[in-house]
Design an enzyme around this catalytic site. Structure first.
Site, PDB file in Angstrom:
ATOM      1  N   ASP A 125      59.380  52.786  62.884  1.00 38.52           N
ATOM      2  CA  ASP A 125      59.854  53.968  63.602  1.00 38.52           C
ATOM      3  C   ASP A 125      60.084  53.760  65.093  1.00 38.52           C
ATOM      4  O   ASP A 125      60.112  54.712  65.851  1.00 38.52           O
ATOM      5  CB  ASP A 125      58.852  55.142  63.447  1.00 38.52           C
ATOM      6  CG  ASP A 125      58.814  55.644  62.031  1.00 38.52           C
ATOM      7  OD1 ASP A 125      59.837  55.485  61.337  1.00 38.52           O
ATOM      8  OD2 ASP A 125      57.775  56.167  61.615  1.00 38.52           O
ATOM      9  N   LYS A 184      64.035  54.066  73.376  1.00 39.69           N
ATOM     10  CA  LYS A 184      63.745  55.506  73.503  1.00 39.69           C
ATOM     11  C   LYS A 184      63.500  55.890  74.961  1.00 39.69           C
ATOM     12  O   LYS A 184      62.661  56.755  75.248  1.00 39.69           O
ATOM     13  CB  LYS A 184      62.547  55.912  72.620  1.00 39.69           C
ATOM     14  CG  LYS A 184      62.781  55.586  71.136  1.00 39.69           C
ATOM     15  CD  LYS A 184      61.735  56.221  70.239  1.00 39.69           C
ATOM     16  CE  LYS A 184      61.941  55.761  68.797  1.00 39.69           C
ATOM     17  NZ  LYS A 184      60.939  56.258  67.877  1.00 39.69           N
ATOM     18  N   LEU A 208      39.697  24.323  24.505  1.00 39.85           N
ATOM     19  CA  LEU A 208      38.677  25.364  24.649  1.00 39.85           C
ATOM     20  C   LEU A 208      37.286  24.834  24.324  1.00 39.85           C
ATOM     21  O   LEU A 208      37.140  23.813  23.634  1.00 39.85           O
ATOM     22  CB  LEU A 208      38.996  26.519  23.694  1.00 39.85           C
ATOM     23  CG  LEU A 208      40.271  27.316  23.986  1.00 39.85           C
ATOM     24  CD1 LEU A 208      40.598  28.223  22.805  1.00 39.85           C
ATOM     25  CD2 LEU A 208      40.124  28.121  25.262  1.00 39.85           C
ATOM     26  N   GLY A 247      34.241  24.376  22.220  1.00 38.63           N
ATOM     27  CA  GLY A 247      34.109  24.461  20.760  1.00 38.63           C
ATOM     28  C   GLY A 247      35.336  23.984  20.012  1.00 38.63           C
ATOM     29  O   GLY A 247      35.406  24.047  18.788  1.00 38.63           O
ATOM     30  N   ALA A 248      36.365  23.482  20.734  1.00 34.22           N
ATOM     31  CA  ALA A 248      37.591  23.028  20.068  1.00 34.22           C
ATOM     32  C   ALA A 248      37.348  21.732  19.299  1.00 34.22           C
ATOM     33  O   ALA A 248      38.080  21.422  18.359  1.00 34.22           O
ATOM     34  CB  ALA A 248      38.709  22.840  21.097  1.00 34.22           C
ATOM     35  N   SER A 265      34.452  16.831  22.260  1.00 36.16           N
ATOM     36  CA  SER A 265      33.397  15.809  22.310  1.00 36.16           C
ATOM     37  C   SER A 265      33.268  15.099  20.970  1.00 36.16           C
ATOM     38  O   SER A 265      33.111  13.875  20.917  1.00 36.16           O
ATOM     39  CB  SER A 265      32.058  16.454  22.696  1.00 36.16           C
ATOM     40  OG  SER A 265      32.134  16.953  24.006  1.00 36.16           O
ATOM     41  N   SER A 321      38.639  21.473  31.237  1.00 40.20           N
ATOM     42  CA  SER A 321      39.680  21.337  32.276  1.00 40.20           C
ATOM     43  C   SER A 321      40.790  22.370  32.090  1.00 40.20           C
ATOM     44  O   SER A 321      41.907  22.024  31.700  1.00 40.20           O
ATOM     45  CB  SER A 321      40.248  19.914  32.309  1.00 40.20           C
ATOM     46  OG  SER A 321      40.543  19.414  31.037  1.00 40.20           O
TER      47      SER A 321
END
Lengths: 298, 608
Positions: free
Chosen positions: B14, B146, B447, B449-450, B453, B520
């Site tokens: 303004d 102004k 994930l 539990g996929a 390991s 990861s």
């Protein structure tokens, strides 16, 4: 000494074209046969001389361009030695979409949908276009590299910041770029550059006696026998030229005696109207260009 | 031939910015009749000035801007006088659009800063002056607007100018010309004001016409290479936009970072040879020798080369709603160089209102801070103050491809040039040769539990049986030792993977086949490790098990805990898993047994 305006604009446009050619997998250059397209094609050739530009040209054809435009297209492409892809939306062909019967659908089907089909079919991830920021308010807010979604939509609130001349051309799957190397050019820059570089343009930009009809205050050219005369309309010869070119029933002519580039430039300097005043499709409603762009229009 | 001046206008909401620029264009005769007609009809429909013409509506072209009466993004406007062509970046005043203002300022030679005479120097005035200064603008016009509402009073004007000048001095701002104007009345915009006879300086239009702006032509040659051109055997050229200095046939140059010396044979613009070219021009070069020169190289003057380093300090402007993650790999683009880079935790951030330096752990959207940046290989650069193109960079998020930050380099870190790799007599090739195998990093991701390991363990047994020298790094085991100081926040997970990547690489250097089994979860970090490795050495193996299946197995009972809210930041539940786009191997555990999977992986490795 500071570089002159045209030199700076030329160098910037060439830089942009080279960056996108280097970073995108499958660029294509939109070639719509107007003065901006002619300049952009010339810049592409300068960018990679003495080699060919490493991308094809694409004409999204509405079948309703002026005959002079098709003639220049074929001459210019042959002279460049580049590949030209011509795409006509098969659905629009089948349904006989035309500017007399179909209003805004004409632009939507032939141009917006046609462009999306052609980009998809060619697997293109970047499309150069000759649009300039001085043409229209929503263009003035668009980046030089404009990311479009998988559906080809433009979201003005989610534009990438664009700093210096360092362009981010990386895309996620499905996204594509619209690239505007002439963003910072004005109409006058385009004409003075055409003059300086001796670039061929469609003869319709120069004044000549042509068969015309005045409809809703707009001078239209009767380019072939598909033009439908309304009751009481007479075809009259007027000395006219065009400031912008699109589909011939949608492009307004202006009465003019400018038969040379010098005269065109002088006329433009004195003009009290903007370039796109004669373009019917820009005046559908306020914000219409922004809406078209959100839907995937160039 | 006219020259081109690019400038930015900024100021608070303004303060009449659009009105001033609209007035300027109007009084210079740059608005067409149909544009004025459209403006008048817009003014009646959306205007804030009753029946009067509202110049603000010339610029705000987006639907949302009209509805809300604000400026969302930079608008570029074009006009010209007899002397010059101008490109104006009209920038939003709202604080949340700092990034857009920085965008506009990055290409400007001059800034017009508006100061409302009825309000004086505001926070926004200071912010914008600071941002323009930061982006390297050295010429300023202070338009005190102004003035009609301030009674055209000289003492009001003088007071505001004194306030601003005092602030400008603390910033070390360049040259400032102050002009008292009224956008509504057009006073001192394009014509001299009768209401302010006490003012003897230039009008806004006169100042824009006559101000001299430093061109970037000075300084030594800097030419980032965009690409090579080889139409046939007779021509071999490279392309680029000269970022600094000038260039002529016969000039001795160096090509960095490889530091190859050669001589320029030809300089061309398009197909036309030229005698010389200067900063700002796009050229094609040929060399006297057959030298290797490709995209990302920088051609520089033989006697005045810039820095080549992989660590530097920079000011960052953060531009993304996702905050900076120190340690994460981002793409860094500087000129035509693209590398992977990580940002260290900021030294401080700058409060753009007070200019105070505040402690910071990260940078949020629109925040500005100073941090060290590390790149994965040396790049060629200058301080930003010396050259915008070779000193300014952008950071790009590797997942979203968004431009997340703008950076301005201060200087190379000394250790970057003093810290050398120790030259070892026994090379990694020698280590590999004596073991009779090709070192690899088999990076299992998936994930919890996929089955990572389990399968990794079987793979190691099979490789061991084949006489391969291997080692398996397991997530839980590492967290008991090397990484026991790390938690499970996003930043700690990134650091966890970074350390494992470094360890795995050291083991590969020793000639081993390394197996890692970590969730990861982030693609960016896996790519960071891939970037540490020689081509082909990093083998990403996605153990692909649907979440429902992994959760049903839940071998460690962790999913149950996470679902019960007892375990925060658990991948797949309240923390994302980003599956690989193109892993070397994808193992679908619903389609094959762990034994079959292990055999498939061993087959892949043994094939080479």
């Amino acid at each position: 000494m500071a570089l002159a305006t045209l030199d700076r604009l030329e160098a910037e446009a060439i830089h942009i074209i080279r960056e996108v050619a280097a970073e995108c997998a499958a660029p294509v250059m939109l070639y719509s046969i107007g003065k901006d397209s002619s300049v952009m094609l010339h810049l592409a050739q300068k960018a990679f001389a003495p080699a060919q530009p490493p991308f094809p040209l694409l004409h999204v054809d509405t079948t309703w361009k002026f005959r002079d435009m098709y003639a220049l297209r074929d001459r210019a492409v042959a002279a460049s030695g580049m590949q030209l892809i011509v795409h006509r939306n098969p659905e629009a062909v089948a349904r006989g979409i035309n500017p007399f019967d179909h209003g805004p659908l004409h632009t939507d089907m032939w141009k917006t949908e046609g462009l999306k089909q052609a980009l998809g079919a060619g697997g293109f991830d970047a499309a150069f276009g000759g649009a300039r920021r001085d043409e229209e308010k929503s263009r003035a807010k668009e980046r030089i590299l404009s990311v479009r979604s998988a559906a080809h939509g433009w979201d003005p609130r989610r534009q990438r910041p664009e700093l210096w001349n360092c362009y981010n051309a990386r895309l996620s799957p499905g996204e594509s770029l619209r690239v505007f190397p002439l963003s910072n050019w004005t109409e006058l820059d385009v004409w003075t550059y055409i003059q300086r570089e001796n670039i061929a343009v469609v003869p319709l930009y120069f004044a000549a006696p042509r068969p015309t009809v005045v409809r809703d205050g707009v001078i239209l050219m009767v380019d072939d026998d598909r033009f439908r005369l309304a009751d009481g309309e007479q075809v009259e010869t007027r000395t006219v030229r065009f400031r912008t070119l699109g589909c011939y029933p949608l492009s307004g002519a202006l009465e003019s005696d400018a038969t040379t580039l010098d005269a065109i430039i002088a006329e433009m300097r004195a003009s009290r109207s903007s370039e796109r005043q004669g373009r019917a499709i820009d005046h559908d409603s306020a914000g219409s260009m922004e809406r078209k762009k959100r839907e995937g229009y160039f | 031939m006219t020259d081109l001046l690019r400038f930015i206008t900024c100021g608070s909401v303004d303060d009449g910015k659009s009105t001033l620029i609209g007035r300027l264009l109007h009084d210079l005769g740059q608005l067409a009749d149909d544009q004025l007609d459209a403006l008048d009809s817009d003014s009646r429909a959306h205007g804030t000035r009753g029946a009067e013409r509202d110049f603000a509506l010339l610029f705000d072209g987006l639907t949302a801007e009209r509805e809300q009466g604000i400026t969302i993004d930079v608008a570029y406007r074009f006009f010209s006088s007899d002397k010059r062509a101008f490109i104006v970046a009209d920038c939003p005043g709202h604080e949340q659009y700092t990034r857009n203002m920085v965008t506009g300022a990055s290409t400007a030679d001059l800034a017009v800063i508006l100061l409302d005479a009825t309000r004086g120097v505001l926070t926004q005035t200071r912010r914008h002056a600071f941002l323009c200064h930061l982006l390297g603008i050295r010429r300023f016009i202070l338009a005190v607007t102004k003035m009609d509402l301030a009674g055209f009073a000289q003492d009001e004007f003088d007071r505001h100018v004194a306030d601003f000048t005092a602030f400008a001095a603390t910033l070390g701002l360049g040259e400032v010309t102050a002009i008292p104007v009224s956008g509504v009345g057009g006073d001192n915009v394009a014509r001299r004001s009768a209401a302010m006879p006490w003012y003897a300086g230039p009008t806004l239009a006169e100042q824009l016409d006559t101000v001299t702006v430093d061109s970037a032509t000075g300084g030594p040659l800097l030419l980032p290479v965009q690409g090579a051109i080889r139409p046939d055997r007779s021509f071999r050229g490279v392309t680029g936009l000269i970022a600094g200095g000038s260039l002529a046939p016969g000039d001795a140059v160096r090509i960095l970072p490889g530091d190859v010396r050669t001589t320029v044979a030809q300089v061309l613009i398009g197909a036309a040879p030229v005698d010389a070219a200067t900063a700002g021009q796009s050229v094609i070069l040929t060399f006297a020798d057959e030298v290797d020169c490709t995209r990302g190289d920088v051609i520089v003057a033989a006697n005045d080369p810039p820095a080549v380093a992989d660590q530097f300090e920079a000011t960052l402007v953060w531009m993304d709603s996702d905050a900076l993650l120190p340690g994460r790999g981002y793409w860094l683009k500087l000129g035509t160089q693209s590398v992977s880079a990580t940002v260290q935790p900021p030294k401080y951030r700058i409060d753009v209102n007070s200019l105070d330096q505040l402690a910071a752990r990260t940078l949020e959207l629109n925040e500005i801070g100073v941090a060290e940046v590390y790149t994965d290989r040396p790049i060629v650069f200058t301080p930003y103050a010396d050259n915008r193109t070779l000193g300014g960079f952008i950071l790009i998020d590797k997942l979203t491809n968004a431009t997340v930050a703008a950076g301005m380099i201060h200087f190379a870190l000394r250790r970057s040039s003093n810290l050398h790799w120790q030259a070892l007599d026994i090379s990694r090739e020698a280590h590999a040769r004596i073991k009779g195998q090709r070192p690899r990093i088999l990076w299992f991701t998936g994930l919890s539990g996929a089955g990572k390991s389990t399968i990794a363990n079987l793979v190691e047994k099979k490789l061991h049986a084949l006489g391969r020298h291997t080692f398996l790094l397991d997530g839980d085991n590492i967290r008991h030792g090397l990484n026991r100081d790390l938690g499970f926040t996003e930043a700690d997970r990134i650091e966890n993977i970074r350390r494992i990547g470094e360890v795995a690489r050291l083991m590969a250097d020793a000639g081993l086949i390394v197996l890692t089994a970590f969730i990861s979860p982030f693609r960016a970090e896996r790519e960071l490790v891939r970037g540490l490795c020689a081509p082909g050495e990093f083998v990403e193996i996605h153990i692909d098990t649907p979440l429902a299946e992994a959760e049903a197995r839940d071998p460690k009972g962790l999913y149950a805990k996470a679902r019960a809210g007892e375990l925060a930041n658990f991948t797949g539940i309240d923390s994302p898993y980003e599956a690989p786009d193109a892993p070397e191997l994808r193992i679908d555990t619903s389609a094959m047994s762990a034994e079959q999977a292990a055999q498939a992986i061993v087959d892949f490795i043994e094939r080479g």
